[in-house]
Write a protein that holds these residues in place. Structure first.
Motif, PDB file in Angstrom:
ATOM      1  N   PRO A   1      35.733  37.123  51.362  1.00  0.00           N
ATOM      2  CA  PRO A   1      36.671  37.849  50.508  1.00  0.00           C
ATOM      3  C   PRO A   1      36.357  39.346  50.417  1.00  0.00           C
ATOM      4  CG  PRO A   1      36.064  35.784  49.481  1.00  0.00           C
ATOM      5  CD  PRO A   1      35.175  35.944  50.684  1.00  0.00           C
TER       6      PRO A   1
ATOM      7  N   LEU B   1      40.747  38.894  54.973  1.00  0.00           N
ATOM      8  CA  LEU B   1      40.766  38.607  53.537  1.00  0.00           C
ATOM      9  C   LEU B   1      40.491  39.874  52.727  1.00  0.00           C
ATOM     10  CD1 LEU B   1      38.777  35.234  53.464  1.00  0.00           C
ATOM     11  CD2 LEU B   1      41.247  35.582  53.474  1.00  0.00           C
TER      12      LEU B   1
ATOM     13  N   GLN C   1      42.373  40.565  48.176  1.00  0.00           N
ATOM     14  CA  GLN C   1      42.648  39.349  47.415  1.00  0.00           C
ATOM     15  C   GLN C   1      43.337  39.725  46.110  1.00  0.00           C
ATOM     16  OE1 GLN C   1      41.770  36.162  48.860  1.00  0.00           O
ATOM     17  NE2 GLN C   1      41.800  37.713  50.453  1.00  0.00           N
TER      18      GLN C   1
ATOM     19  N   ASP D   1      39.007  35.029  43.501  1.00  0.00           N
ATOM     20  CA  ASP D   1      38.914  34.953  44.961  1.00  0.00           C
ATOM     21  C   ASP D   1      37.608  35.558  45.476  1.00  0.00           C
ATOM     22  OD1 ASP D   1      41.412  33.745  45.159  1.00  0.00           O
ATOM     23  OD2 ASP D   1      42.448  35.661  45.353  1.00  0.00           O
ATOM     24  N   TYR D   2      36.948  36.351  44.642  1.00  0.00           N
ATOM     25  CA  TYR D   2      35.694  36.998  45.024  1.00  0.00           C
ATOM     26  C   TYR D   2      34.468  36.271  44.478  1.00  0.00           C
ATOM     27  CZ  TYR D   2      38.707  40.848  46.389  1.00  0.00           C
ATOM     28  OH  TYR D   2      39.673  41.606  46.994  1.00  0.00           O
TER      29      TYR D   2
END
Length: 71
Positions: free
Chosen positions: A36, A41, A44, A49-50
């Motif tokens: 991410p 990617l 995000q 998401d991280y």
């Protein structure tokens, strides 16, 4: 076929390992996922998401845990 999961550093991407693919013979499967915030990617939409869980899910999918040894 042995699978190699190569993880890039802070400013890298999965493409950083293209030279490794060229150096190893075809008996190795090289997986180098983008993490991410990097590569495909890069942007995000959700803070989650991280998260570490998100990173581990990506690594788990790349490793294909049921498909033989991981080097």
């Amino acid at each position: 076929m042995p699978r190699v999961v190569a993880l890039h550093g802070f400013i890298g991407s999965g493409n950083d390992f293209d030279p490794l693919r060229e150096c190893l013979d075809s008996s190795y499967e090289i997986q180098s996922p983008d993490l991410p915030g990097h590569g495909k990617l890069a942007h995000q939409t959700h803070l989650s998401d991280y998260s570490l869980d998100s990173h581990l899910e990506i690594i788990s999918k790349a490793s294909g845990q049921d498909s033989g040894p991981i080097i």
